[in-house]
Motif scaffolding. Structure first.
Motif, PDB file in Angstrom:
ATOM      1  N   THR A  53       0.825  -1.212   0.000  1.00 16.36           N
ATOM      2  CA  THR A  53       0.000   0.000   0.000  1.00 16.36           C
ATOM      3  C   THR A  53       0.855   1.256   0.000  1.00 16.36           C
ATOM      4  N   ILE A  54       2.160   1.115   0.246  1.00 19.71           N
ATOM      5  CA  ILE A  54       3.055   2.282   0.284  1.00 19.71           C
ATOM      6  C   ILE A  54       3.671   2.482  -1.092  1.00 19.71           C
ATOM      7  N   GLY A  55       4.483   1.532  -1.527  1.00 19.57           N
ATOM      8  CA  GLY A  55       5.106   1.614  -2.847  1.00 19.57           C
ATOM      9  C   GLY A  55       6.097   2.757  -2.948  1.00 19.57           C
ATOM     10  N   GLY A  56       7.003   2.682  -3.946  1.00 21.54           N
ATOM     11  CA  GLY A  56       7.926   3.774  -4.211  1.00 21.54           C
ATOM     12  C   GLY A  56       9.071   3.844  -3.217  1.00 21.54           C
ATOM     13  N   THR A  57       9.686   5.027  -3.100  1.00 22.16           N
ATOM     14  CA  THR A  57      10.835   5.232  -2.227  1.00 22.16           C
ATOM     15  C   THR A  57      10.544   6.330  -1.216  1.00 22.16           C
ATOM     16  N   VAL A  58      11.172   6.212  -0.052  1.00 23.97           N
ATOM     17  CA  VAL A  58      11.016   7.188   1.031  1.00 23.97           C
ATOM     18  C   VAL A  58      12.377   7.430   1.657  1.00 23.97           C
ATOM     19  N   THR A  59      12.680   8.687   1.945  1.00 30.27           N
ATOM     20  CA  THR A  59      13.947   9.071   2.565  1.00 30.27           C
ATOM     21  C   THR A  59      13.786   9.198   4.073  1.00 30.27           C
ATOM     22  N   SER A  60      14.715   8.629   4.826  1.00 31.83           N
ATOM     23  CA  SER A  60      14.639   8.708   6.288  1.00 31.83           C
ATOM     24  C   SER A  60      14.918  10.137   6.756  1.00 31.83           C
ATOM     25  N   THR A  61      14.350  10.478   7.904  1.00 32.62           N
ATOM     26  CA  THR A  61      14.647  11.776   8.511  1.00 32.62           C
ATOM     27  C   THR A  61      15.905  11.706   9.376  1.00 32.62           C
ATOM     28  N   VAL A  62      16.325  10.497   9.757  1.00 29.73           N
ATOM     29  CA  VAL A  62      17.542  10.317  10.549  1.00 29.73           C
ATOM     30  C   VAL A  62      18.756  10.354   9.617  1.00 29.73           C
ATOM     31  N   ILE A  63      19.785  11.075  10.018  1.00 26.83           N
ATOM     32  CA  ILE A  63      21.036  11.152   9.262  1.00 26.83           C
ATOM     33  C   ILE A  63      22.038  10.174   9.861  1.00 26.83           C
ATOM     34  N   PHE A  64      22.698   9.407   8.989  1.00 24.10           N
ATOM     35  CA  PHE A  64      23.673   8.409   9.426  1.00 24.10           C
ATOM     36  C   PHE A  64      25.080   8.851   9.027  1.00 24.10           C
ATOM     37  N   ASN A  65      26.028   8.656   9.934  1.00 22.93           N
ATOM     38  CA  ASN A  65      27.395   9.141   9.769  1.00 22.93           C
ATOM     39  C   ASN A  65      28.346   7.989   9.478  1.00 22.93           C
ATOM     40  N   ASP A  66      29.077   8.098   8.371  1.00 21.13           N
ATOM     41  CA  ASP A  66      30.068   7.083   8.030  1.00 21.13           C
ATOM     42  C   ASP A  66      31.398   7.493   8.640  1.00 21.13           C
ATOM     43  N   LEU A  67      31.794   6.812   9.705  1.00 24.99           N
ATOM     44  CA  LEU A  67      33.031   7.159  10.399  1.00 24.99           C
ATOM     45  C   LEU A  67      34.268   6.823   9.584  1.00 24.99           C
ATOM     46  N   ASP A  68      34.123   5.964   8.562  1.00 21.79           N
ATOM     47  CA  ASP A  68      35.261   5.704   7.682  1.00 21.79           C
ATOM     48  C   ASP A  68      35.707   6.976   6.978  1.00 21.79           C
ATOM     49  N   ASN A  69      34.786   7.930   6.836  1.00 18.08           N
ATOM     50  CA  ASN A  69      35.091   9.168   6.118  1.00 18.08           C
ATOM     51  C   ASN A  69      35.090  10.400   7.029  1.00 18.08           C
ATOM     52  N   GLY A  70      35.054  10.176   8.339  1.00 15.81           N
ATOM     53  CA  GLY A  70      35.173  11.264   9.295  1.00 15.81           C
ATOM     54  C   GLY A  70      36.576  11.287   9.896  1.00 15.81           C
ATOM     55  N   TYR A  71      36.750  12.123  10.912  1.00 18.25           N
ATOM     56  CA  TYR A  71      38.010  12.179  11.643  1.00 18.25           C
ATOM     57  C   TYR A  71      37.746  11.588  13.018  1.00 18.25           C
ATOM     58  N   VAL A  72      38.348  10.433  13.316  1.00 17.73           N
ATOM     59  CA  VAL A  72      37.995   9.657  14.492  1.00 17.73           C
ATOM     60  C   VAL A  72      39.014   9.857  15.606  1.00 17.73           C
ATOM     61  N   PHE A  73      38.481  10.113  16.811  1.00 16.80           N
ATOM     62  CA  PHE A  73      39.310  10.148  18.021  1.00 16.80           C
ATOM     63  C   PHE A  73      39.329   8.770  18.690  1.00 16.80           C
ATOM     64  N   PHE A  74      38.117   8.180  18.789  1.00 16.28           N
ATOM     65  CA  PHE A  74      38.015   6.846  19.393  1.00 16.28           C
ATOM     66  C   PHE A  74      36.891   6.084  18.718  1.00 16.28           C
ATOM     67  N   ASP A  75      37.223   4.850  18.291  1.00 18.06           N
ATOM     68  CA  ASP A  75      36.246   3.926  17.725  1.00 18.06           C
ATOM     69  C   ASP A  75      36.816   2.527  17.896  1.00 18.06           C
ATOM     70  N   ASP A  76      36.465   1.875  18.984  1.00 17.41           N
ATOM     71  CA  ASP A  76      37.053   0.611  19.431  1.00 17.41           C
ATOM     72  C   ASP A  76      38.465   0.794  19.977  1.00 17.41           C
ATOM     73  N   ASN A  77      39.136   1.863  19.547  1.00 13.97           N
ATOM     74  CA  ASN A  77      40.453   2.195  20.089  1.00 13.97           C
ATOM     75  C   ASN A  77      40.759   3.637  19.730  1.00 13.97           C
ATOM     76  N   PHE A  78      41.806   4.189  20.328  1.00 15.97           N
ATOM     77  CA  PHE A  78      42.230   5.542  19.978  1.00 15.97           C
ATOM     78  C   PHE A  78      42.773   5.543  18.550  1.00 15.97           C
ATOM     79  N   GLU A  79      42.502   6.621  17.811  1.00 17.31           N
ATOM     80  CA  GLU A  79      42.966   6.738  16.437  1.00 17.31           C
ATOM     81  C   GLU A  79      43.561   8.120  16.193  1.00 17.31           C
ATOM     82  N   ASN A  80      44.290   8.224  15.092  1.00 16.49           N
ATOM     83  CA  ASN A  80      44.889   9.492  14.644  1.00 16.49           C
ATOM     84  C   ASN A  80      45.797  10.131  15.684  1.00 16.49           C
ATOM     85  N   GLY A  81      46.499   9.291  16.453  1.00 22.09           N
ATOM     86  CA  GLY A  81      47.476   9.794  17.411  1.00 22.09           C
ATOM     87  C   GLY A  81      46.892  10.264  18.729  1.00 22.09           C
ATOM     88  N   TRP A  82      45.605  10.080  18.963  1.00 24.81           N
ATOM     89  CA  TRP A  82      44.999  10.522  20.212  1.00 24.81           C
ATOM     90  C   TRP A  82      45.169   9.463  21.291  1.00 24.81           C
TER      91      TRP A  82
END
Length: 349
Positions: free
Chosen positions: A189-218
């Motif tokens: 009954t819905i059909g088609g495509t819908v965009t979420s209102t929540v924004i998701f962040n790809d940490l692979d392309n961000g600058y990480v301080f901590f993600d399972d461990n310290f990164e980038n010299g922090w």
């Protein structure tokens, strides 16, 4: 003298004859139902173009003179084809009762979903790396056929799904942040495509301080005990726990031998798990007006007890450019030592 004995049944008979004669002499009772066709009750519905919580109802029955709608949320309408806006997302049993000119009535009922398609009620995290599994709860997920990172078109893998839960394995993507694009089966009954209102962040392309461990010299730059936990984590396997001893008034956080360059980034993003009660922590940094610690209370964050909470702080308000030390300090804690866990600490665009 003879006595006249009357049977009580005589009185009942006389009274009945009186009433019968009175009805014959007076105006006879008339029924509201007269000869004429009977109505049928049926209706269609669809979300309006401007508000997914507003539903346009159209009565499609025949021989209908009047309509009475019950929308399932305690409200009603006598408009033939009304538009109704629900205050709370959910499923509602909508009842339409119709009357014909002859006085006949008919009723129909449908279960109506008042919720934007792919509405995300909760999400396990909105930070991800390639391979991260994210659990979404909400509505109408059973008829989702595909999910993409909208800005790049990268396709996520649907691990499992039902009407209220959708588990995704996130793809590798070049996006720093993006909504998700949901596609629904054409037969739904819905059909088609819908965009979420929540924004998701790809940490692979961000600058990480901590993600399972310290990164980038922090590394840890803390006055109190610090430990990486492999039993408590928001995503992945680890988080970092900062402990504030009772009455300490200490600052815990991150350090680096090189100054931070925030050029090209917009937010400081992180998850934090609270202590045993609600606390206010204060962001502190060596580049802020009062330096690292020094009772700077100009940037508070409220951390609820015992749950993970997501924060996305505008870098324009934080004065972190060139910082080599930043973190959080707390007045006290006065009643007991408290440990706060941080995960997915990063700069995002």
């Amino acid at each position: 003298m003879k006595r006249l004995l009357l049977n009580p049944l005589c009185f009942i008979l006389v009274a009945s004859l009186f009433i019968f004669n009175s009805c014959q002499k007076g105006q006879a009772f008339k029924s509201d139902i007269v000869n004429g066709p009977k109505p049928t009750s049926s209706f269609t519905y669809a979300n309006t173009d401007t508000n997914a919580m507003s539903i346009n109802f159209i009565s499609t029955g025949i021989n209908v003179q009047s309509a009475y709608w019950q929308f399932g949320d305690g409200t009603t309408s006598t408009v033939a084809s009304p538009v109704h806006t629900y205050a709370t997302p959910g499923k509602y049993a909508v009842i339409l009762k119709v009357n014909s000119a002859a006085g006949y009535s008919a009723t129909s009922t449908q279960l109506v979903t008042a919720i934007p398609p792919a509405s995300i009620v909760t999400y396990s995290t909105n930070d991800f790396e390639a391979g991260t599994e994210i659990t979404l709860t909400g509505y109408d997920f059973a008829v989702v056929t595909s999910v993409k990172v909208k800005t790049t078109g990268a396709l996520a893998t649907i691990v499992s799904q039902n009407d209220s839960t959708l588990v995704l394995k996130m793809p590798q993507t070049t996006a720093t942040e993006s909504p998700l694009l949901f596609t629904y089966s054409s037969g739904s009954t819905i059909g088609g495509t819908v965009t979420s209102t929540v924004i998701f962040n790809d940490l692979d392309n961000g600058y990480v301080f901590f993600d399972d461990n310290f990164e980038n010299g922090w590394y840890s730059n803390s006055w109190g005990p610090v430990a990486i936990s492999n039993t408590i984590a928001k995503t992945g396997t680890n988080s970092i726990g900062f402990t504030y001893p009772q009455y300490s008034n200490w600052a815990d956080g991150f350090g680096n031998n090189s100054p931070l360059d925030i050029t090209g980034y917009t937010y400081l993003s992180f998850w934090i798990k609270g202590g045993t009660e609600n606390y206010t922590l204060y962001l502190t940094a060596d580049t802020r007006p009062y330096g690292f610690w020094n009772s700077d209370q100009s940037m508070p964050i409220t951390v609820p007890a015992n749950v993970w909470t997501y924060f996305k702080l505008p870098l324009s308000t934080l004065s972190l450019q060139g910082s080599a030390h930043f973190g959080f300090w707390i007045p006290g804690p006065m009643d007991r030592a408290e440990t706060f866990y941080l995960d997915d600490v990063a700069l995002i665009k």
